[in-house]
Scaffold this motif. Structure first.
Motif, PDB file in Angstrom:
ATOM      1  N   TYR A   4      31.413  41.105  36.939  1.00  0.00           N
ATOM      2  CA  TYR A   4      32.691  41.776  36.714  1.00  0.00           C
ATOM      3  C   TYR A   4      33.853  40.818  36.976  1.00  0.00           C
ATOM      4  O   TYR A   4      34.806  40.747  36.183  1.00  0.00           O
ATOM      5  N   ALA A   5      33.778  40.052  38.070  1.00  0.00           N
ATOM      6  CA  ALA A   5      34.834  39.084  38.381  1.00  0.00           C
ATOM      7  C   ALA A   5      34.922  38.018  37.301  1.00  0.00           C
ATOM      8  O   ALA A   5      36.021  37.575  36.930  1.00  0.00           O
ATOM      9  N   ASN A   6      33.778  37.602  36.748  1.00  0.00           N
ATOM     10  CA  ASN A   6      33.768  36.589  35.695  1.00  0.00           C
ATOM     11  C   ASN A   6      34.386  37.124  34.403  1.00  0.00           C
ATOM     12  O   ASN A   6      35.078  36.398  33.682  1.00  0.00           O
ATOM     13  N   ILE A   7      34.127  38.381  34.094  1.00  0.00           N
ATOM     14  CA  ILE A   7      34.757  39.009  32.936  1.00  0.00           C
ATOM     15  C   ILE A   7      36.275  38.975  33.080  1.00  0.00           C
ATOM     16  O   ILE A   7      37.004  38.643  32.137  1.00  0.00           O
ATOM     17  N   GLN A   8      36.743  39.273  34.284  1.00  0.00           N
ATOM     18  CA  GLN A   8      38.185  39.260  34.532  1.00  0.00           C
ATOM     19  C   GLN A   8      38.756  37.855  34.361  1.00  0.00           C
ATOM     20  O   GLN A   8      39.852  37.679  33.814  1.00  0.00           O
ATOM     21  N   GLN A   9      38.021  36.837  34.822  1.00  0.00           N
ATOM     22  CA  GLN A   9      38.496  35.458  34.705  1.00  0.00           C
ATOM     23  C   GLN A   9      38.669  35.045  33.246  1.00  0.00           C
ATOM     24  O   GLN A   9      39.692  34.484  32.861  1.00  0.00           O
ATOM     25  N   LEU A  10      37.652  35.292  32.430  1.00  0.00           N
ATOM     26  CA  LEU A  10      37.742  34.879  31.037  1.00  0.00           C
ATOM     27  C   LEU A  10      38.771  35.703  30.279  1.00  0.00           C
ATOM     28  O   LEU A  10      39.473  35.178  29.405  1.00  0.00           O
ATOM     29  N   SER A  11      38.872  36.961  30.597  1.00  0.00           N
ATOM     30  CA  SER A  11      39.873  37.809  29.943  1.00  0.00           C
ATOM     31  C   SER A  11      41.283  37.284  30.224  1.00  0.00           C
ATOM     32  O   SER A  11      42.145  37.268  29.332  1.00  0.00           O
ATOM     33  N   ALA A  12      41.512  36.813  31.445  1.00  0.00           N
ATOM     34  CA  ALA A  12      42.818  36.274  31.808  1.00  0.00           C
ATOM     35  C   ALA A  12      43.141  34.999  31.032  1.00  0.00           C
ATOM     36  O   ALA A  12      44.316  34.660  30.861  1.00  0.00           O
ATOM     37  N   LEU A  13      42.096  34.308  30.548  1.00  0.00           N
ATOM     38  CA  LEU A  13      42.295  33.102  29.740  1.00  0.00           C
ATOM     39  C   LEU A  13      42.496  33.425  28.263  1.00  0.00           C
ATOM     40  O   LEU A  13      42.679  32.529  27.442  1.00  0.00           O
ATOM     41  N   GLY A  14      42.448  34.713  27.918  1.00  0.00           N
ATOM     42  CA  GLY A  14      42.596  35.117  26.522  1.00  0.00           C
ATOM     43  C   GLY A  14      41.312  35.012  25.724  1.00  0.00           C
ATOM     44  O   GLY A  14      41.348  35.008  24.493  1.00  0.00           O
ATOM     45  N   ILE A  15      40.176  34.929  26.402  1.00  0.00           N
ATOM     46  CA  ILE A  15      38.873  34.850  25.732  1.00  0.00           C
ATOM     47  C   ILE A  15      38.285  36.249  25.659  1.00  0.00           C
ATOM     48  O   ILE A  15      38.268  36.984  26.654  1.00  0.00           O
TER      49      ILE A  15
END
Length: 228
Positions: free
Chosen positions: A75-86
């Motif tokens: 879940y934390a990794n999903i948030q990280q990539l989403s914040a990068l616009g991926i």
């Protein structure tokens, strides 16, 4: 065996509702050590939900020496990539719970509608393959520029969707299965690991098309000029 779709009004909103919801396993749960982890699906209304359930399937770190379910890290990794616009799967529910059954982890995401894994694309025209190479190289470069390594960068975990808008040639790219996304101590190893992994297992691009992907990746790694 697929279950009959539920009406949208019956979408769960708590741990027990999602955990106990009858759903079809995509494959038999993976058993490791004393725990297990599995992914199931269930359609509710017009939406297909992916439900990852775990019991004592944990990771350990300096912050969590006694372990936490890997659904929390994903879940934390999903948030990280989403914040990068991926583009990544959209989480709708996640939680962990200690019970007599074990340390339970739960992560529910919505289907990436019309996205298809690279491994399932089949034959593509040369221009489509080049467009895909540019899009994948660019998305991977943005991830690697942030020092993040996917770690399971196979064709089945890289998804593509061509837009309906004819003026937009490049497909949209999404990354899935982010449980092992991490930040290696040496940032350059992230790109080296992931690109080597993808190249060894892909059968989609020839050598020239792979060079197109690498060029797009290098461009995405480059520092971006400040906005005027």
């Amino acid at each position: 065996m697929p279950h009959t779709p539920l009406p949208a009004s019956q979408c769960p909103d708590d741990f027990d509702g999602w955990w106990n919801l009858p759903a079809a396993w995509i494959e038999e749960p993976n058993v490791r050590r004393a725990g297990w982890s599995g992914m199931a699906t269930r359609r509710i209304g017009e939406t297909l939900y992916f439900i990852k359930k775990q019991s004592d399937h944990c990771y350990r770190s300096l912050r969590h020496p006694f372990g936490r379910p890997t659904t929390e890290r994903e879940y934390a990794n999903i948030q990280q990539l989403s914040a990068l616009g991926i583009r990544v799967p959209e989480p709708v529910f996640h939680a962990s719970r200690k019970t007599g059954e074990g340390f339970l982890g739960l992560l529910v995401t919505r289907e990436l509608v019309q996205f298809v894994a690279l491994d399932d694309l089949g034959e593509l025209a040369s221009d489509k393959k080049q467009q895909l190479a540019v899009a994948v190289g660019t998305a991977a470069g943005r991830m690697h520029r942030a020092g993040l390594q996917h770690s399971c960068f196979y064709g089945k975990h890289v998804m593509a969707r061509w837009p309906d808008d004819a003026a937009q040639n490049l497909p949209e790219i999404a990354f899935i299965d982010l449980e092992k996304l991490r930040r290696p101590p040496l940032p350059w190893r992230a790109a080296a690991h992931d690109l080597s992994q993808l190249r060894r297992h892909q059968r989609l691009w020839n050598a020239n098309e792979w060079d197109v992907l690498l060029n797009a990746h290098r461009a995405a790694l480059s520092p971006q000029p400040p906005a005027a």
